[in-house]
Write a protein that holds these residues in place. Structure first.
Motif, PDB file in Angstrom:
ATOM      1  N   GLY A  28       0.823  -1.201   0.000  1.00 11.51           N
ATOM      2  CA  GLY A  28       0.000   0.000   0.000  1.00 11.51           C
ATOM      3  C   GLY A  28       0.859   1.254   0.000  1.00 11.51           C
ATOM      4  O   GLY A  28       2.085   1.192  -0.102  1.00 11.51           O
ATOM      5  N   ASN A  29       0.223   2.409   0.161  1.00 10.09           N
ATOM      6  CA  ASN A  29       0.966   3.671   0.146  1.00 10.09           C
ATOM      7  C   ASN A  29       0.684   4.528   1.369  1.00 10.09           C
ATOM      8  O   ASN A  29       0.929   5.735   1.366  1.00 10.09           O
ATOM      9  N   THR A  30       0.173   3.893   2.439  1.00  6.28           N
ATOM     10  CA  THR A  30      -0.111   4.628   3.667  1.00  6.28           C
ATOM     11  C   THR A  30       1.024   4.428   4.661  1.00  6.28           C
ATOM     12  O   THR A  30       1.494   3.298   4.848  1.00  6.28           O
ATOM     13  N   LYS A  31       1.463   5.512   5.294  1.00  6.94           N
ATOM     14  CA  LYS A  31       2.588   5.461   6.228  1.00  6.94           C
ATOM     15  C   LYS A  31       2.087   5.364   7.667  1.00  6.94           C
ATOM     16  O   LYS A  31       1.139   6.057   8.044  1.00  6.94           O
ATOM     17  N   PHE A  32       2.750   4.514   8.451  1.00 10.26           N
ATOM     18  CA  PHE A  32       2.449   4.366   9.863  1.00 10.26           C
ATOM     19  C   PHE A  32       3.753   4.406  10.657  1.00 10.26           C
ATOM     20  O   PHE A  32       4.805   4.005  10.157  1.00 10.26           O
ATOM     21  N   THR A  80      26.711   7.945   6.207  1.00  8.47           N
ATOM     22  CA  THR A  80      27.763   8.376   7.119  1.00  8.47           C
ATOM     23  C   THR A  80      27.803   7.380   8.264  1.00  8.47           C
ATOM     24  O   THR A  80      27.014   6.420   8.294  1.00  8.47           O
ATOM     25  N   GLU A  81      28.673   7.603   9.239  1.00 10.03           N
ATOM     26  CA  GLU A  81      28.773   6.702  10.384  1.00 10.03           C
ATOM     27  C   GLU A  81      27.468   6.643  11.183  1.00 10.03           C
ATOM     28  O   GLU A  81      27.188   5.649  11.844  1.00 10.03           O
ATOM     29  N   GLU A  82      26.683   7.698  11.122  1.00  8.81           N
ATOM     30  CA  GLU A  82      25.429   7.737  11.866  1.00  8.81           C
ATOM     31  C   GLU A  82      24.198   7.552  10.986  1.00  8.81           C
ATOM     32  O   GLU A  82      23.151   7.135  11.464  1.00  8.81           O
ATOM     33  N   GLU A  83      24.337   7.862   9.721  1.00  8.53           N
ATOM     34  CA  GLU A  83      23.195   7.756   8.807  1.00  8.53           C
ATOM     35  C   GLU A  83      23.206   6.401   8.113  1.00  8.53           C
ATOM     36  O   GLU A  83      23.779   6.228   7.040  1.00  8.53           O
ATOM     37  N   ILE A  84      22.572   5.421   8.758  1.00  8.17           N
ATOM     38  CA  ILE A  84      22.490   4.054   8.234  1.00  8.17           C
ATOM     39  C   ILE A  84      21.016   3.647   8.230  1.00  8.17           C
ATOM     40  O   ILE A  84      20.317   3.817   9.235  1.00  8.17           O
ATOM     41  N   TYR A  85      20.574   3.126   7.106  1.00  9.00           N
ATOM     42  CA  TYR A  85      19.156   2.819   6.943  1.00  9.00           C
ATOM     43  C   TYR A  85      18.964   1.396   6.419  1.00  9.00           C
ATOM     44  O   TYR A  85      19.829   0.857   5.727  1.00  9.00           O
ATOM     45  N   GLY A  86      17.812   0.831   6.746  1.00 18.71           N
ATOM     46  CA  GLY A  86      17.488  -0.503   6.260  1.00 18.71           C
ATOM     47  C   GLY A  86      16.026  -0.618   5.896  1.00 18.71           C
ATOM     48  O   GLY A  86      15.173   0.048   6.501  1.00 18.71           O
ATOM     49  N   THR A  87      15.715  -1.447   4.904  1.00 20.71           N
ATOM     50  CA  THR A  87      14.331  -1.734   4.540  1.00 20.71           C
ATOM     51  C   THR A  87      14.177  -3.237   4.348  1.00 20.71           C
ATOM     52  O   THR A  87      15.107  -3.924   3.923  1.00 20.71           O
ATOM     53  N   ILE A  88      12.995  -3.727   4.675  1.00 13.56           N
ATOM     54  CA  ILE A  88      12.695  -5.138   4.475  1.00 13.56           C
ATOM     55  C   ILE A  88      11.207  -5.269   4.154  1.00 13.56           C
ATOM     56  O   ILE A  88      10.368  -4.630   4.797  1.00 13.56           O
ATOM     57  N   ASN A  89      10.864  -6.045   3.141  1.00 14.03           N
ATOM     58  CA  ASN A  89       9.475  -6.292   2.762  1.00 14.03           C
ATOM     59  C   ASN A  89       8.991  -7.565   3.441  1.00 14.03           C
ATOM     60  O   ASN A  89       9.639  -8.623   3.329  1.00 14.03           O
ATOM     61  N   ILE A  90       7.852  -7.455   4.104  1.00  6.67           N
ATOM     62  CA  ILE A  90       7.341  -8.549   4.931  1.00  6.67           C
ATOM     63  C   ILE A  90       5.881  -8.796   4.595  1.00  6.67           C
ATOM     64  O   ILE A  90       5.071  -7.860   4.551  1.00  6.67           O
ATOM     65  N   ASP A  91       5.526 -10.059   4.370  1.00  5.99           N
ATOM     66  CA  ASP A  91       4.147 -10.425   4.027  1.00  5.99           C
ATOM     67  C   ASP A  91       3.330 -10.698   5.277  1.00  5.99           C
ATOM     68  O   ASP A  91       3.743 -11.472   6.148  1.00  5.99           O
ATOM     69  N   THR A  97       1.659  -6.810   1.730  1.00  7.20           N
ATOM     70  CA  THR A  97       3.090  -6.719   2.013  1.00  7.20           C
ATOM     71  C   THR A  97       3.386  -5.381   2.672  1.00  7.20           C
ATOM     72  O   THR A  97       2.912  -4.341   2.208  1.00  7.20           O
ATOM     73  N   LEU A  98       4.150  -5.406   3.751  1.00  8.23           N
ATOM     74  CA  LEU A  98       4.574  -4.192   4.427  1.00  8.23           C
ATOM     75  C   LEU A  98       6.028  -3.914   4.080  1.00  8.23           C
ATOM     76  O   LEU A  98       6.838  -4.832   4.004  1.00  8.23           O
ATOM     77  N   ILE A 122       6.312   2.133   8.742  1.00  5.64           N
ATOM     78  CA  ILE A 122       5.643   1.020   8.069  1.00  5.64           C
ATOM     79  C   ILE A 122       4.838   1.571   6.899  1.00  5.64           C
ATOM     80  O   ILE A 122       4.022   2.477   7.077  1.00  5.64           O
ATOM     81  N   THR A 123       5.057   1.036   5.714  1.00  2.00           N
ATOM     82  CA  THR A 123       4.249   1.389   4.550  1.00  2.00           C
ATOM     83  C   THR A 123       3.355   0.198   4.232  1.00  2.00           C
ATOM     84  O   THR A 123       3.839  -0.926   4.047  1.00  2.00           O
ATOM     85  N   GLY A 124       2.044   0.430   4.198  1.00  2.00           N
ATOM     86  CA  GLY A 124       1.119  -0.676   3.987  1.00  2.00           C
ATOM     87  C   GLY A 124      -0.242  -0.180   3.558  1.00  2.00           C
ATOM     88  O   GLY A 124      -0.411   0.987   3.188  1.00  2.00           O
ATOM     89  N   PRO A 125      -1.262  -1.053   3.615  1.00  2.00           N
ATOM     90  CA  PRO A 125      -2.609  -0.659   3.193  1.00  2.00           C
ATOM     91  C   PRO A 125      -3.218   0.356   4.166  1.00  2.00           C
ATOM     92  O   PRO A 125      -2.865   0.395   5.347  1.00  2.00           O
TER      93      PRO A 125
END
Length: 364
Positions: A28-32, A80-91, A97-98, A122-125
């Motif tokens: 989806g395209n709604t942010k939580f 940078t040393e402090e700016e580290i990001y991660g994403t994972i898609n989960i069903d 899928t989130l 969280i991006t989802g429905p």
């Protein structure tokens, strides 16, 4: 006919049909704003982040949590040393899928089970909360979730009188006795009514279930604990410290056209607390906390769904050939994101030197 969003199934008069197709509804395209509890694990060839718990706060203490069924490999980025990001898609339920986004800045804590807790986006429905599996509560900084134990009326009374659960020596499959470990079993299902509900907790009315190999679609019959729904009519509900729940075995799936792999949390409706041999799990006022009897796992069973041995491995810990070893984060000041870039860029071997305790079985 009823579509049950909570338990990912269609309910008919005499059967519950659980969904098996993942990701069909897309993202989806709604942010939580929510929270993400996870572990970093290693096998011989690679490392991945394994989801443990996803939840959204209802108020300052209480939350709604979402059972996950499968997930894709994670993507991490360091600026940078402090700016580290991660994403994972989960069903989650009903093909949704989130996308879970975490950052080094949003790291909150490392727990005794070696999991990390992050604040997350969280991006989802749009109606995401309708797909929540259950409720939980934050107690002293730890997320606790409501789970159920189904048994007979007689056993329920004994449990209530003793205020504890006796650890079961039976493995996931329910066919072998352990001697180095025992388990208290719970489920997110609030009732066991139909035969299909038994299958979801690794039991079977006929004492067998069926598995399907990836690519070849070969059907594998597996013996499991024979049970009837009549023996699971009495229910206890417990609020359980999520850091004492063991991670479920994981199946590595290969898409039929061999284009990509994804990971399935096996037996997602089963939740286990590992205990030291012949120990009990106490509760007080319906709450189960960590005690010295609780066993902290150092690995997660990994099964290759393209092979018969891999499919069976998630039920039969004794003959498992592959495992994920859990990276120990408890009482460290780092987190998964920082650790990843501090270690994986040099192709460090994070698997071989880690010693783990494989369960021991009687007569083996």
């Amino acid at each position: 006919m009823k579509e049950n969003y909570q338990f990912d199934r269609t309910e008919l008069e005499k059967s519950n049909l659980y969904n098996t197709i993942r990701g069909g509804a897309g993202i989806g395209n709604t942010k939580f704003e929510g929270f993400f509890k996870c572990k970093l694990v290693h096998c011989e060839m690679f490392s991945i982040i394994v989801p443990d718990l996803i939840y959204i706060m209802d108020d300052d203490e209480n939350f709604s949590w979402f059972q996950h069924y499968s997930f894709l490999p994670n993507h991490l980025h360091k600026f940078t040393e402090e700016e580290i990001y991660g994403t994972i898609n989960i069903d989650i339920a009903w093909g949704h899928t989130l996308t879970i986004s975490i950052s080094n800045e949003w790291h909150i804590d490392n727990f005794q089970d070696n999991s990390n807790l992050f604040k997350c986006r969280i991006t989802g429905p749009e109606n995401l909360l309708e797909y929540s599996t259950g409720k939980g509560k934050v107690i002293e900084g730890k997320p606790y979730i409501n789970l159920y134990h189904h048994t007979t009326e007689e056993v329920k009374k004994l449990i209530e009188q003793s205020s504890d659960y006796i650890g079961s020596v039976w493995n996931y499959q329910g066919t072998k006795e352990l001697k180095s470990l025992c388990f208290a079993y719970f489920t997110s299902l609030d009732k066991i009514i139909q035969d299909q509900d038994l299958v979801q907790i690794a039991m079977g009315h006929e004492g067998e279930i069926f598995l399907i190999k990836d690519v070849t679609q070969e059907i594998i019959k597996l013996e499991v604990y024979r049970e009837k729904t009549l023996n699971r009519k009495a229910t206890l509900c417990q609020l359980i410290d999520s850091t004492i729940l063991m991670s479920n075995p994981i199946l590595m799936h290969t898409q039929d056209d061999l284009s990509y792999v994804y990971y399935e949390r096996s037996n997602p409706f089963v939740y286990r607390v590992g205990l030291e041999p012949k120990k009990k799990l106490p509760f007080f006022n319906g709450v189960i906390q960590r005690t010295e009897n609780v066993h902290t796992a150092d690995h997660i069973i990994l099964g290759d769904a393209t092979t018969e041995l891999g499919l069976i491995a998630i039920f039969d810990e004794e003959n498992t050939k592959q495992v994920f070893k859990i990276e120990p984060f408890y009482e460290t000041k780092t987190n998964i994101l920082k650790f990843w870039f501090d270690n994986n860029n040099n192709n460090n071997d994070l698997y071989t030197a880690k010693k783990i305790n494989i369960p021991k079985f009687n007569n083996s």
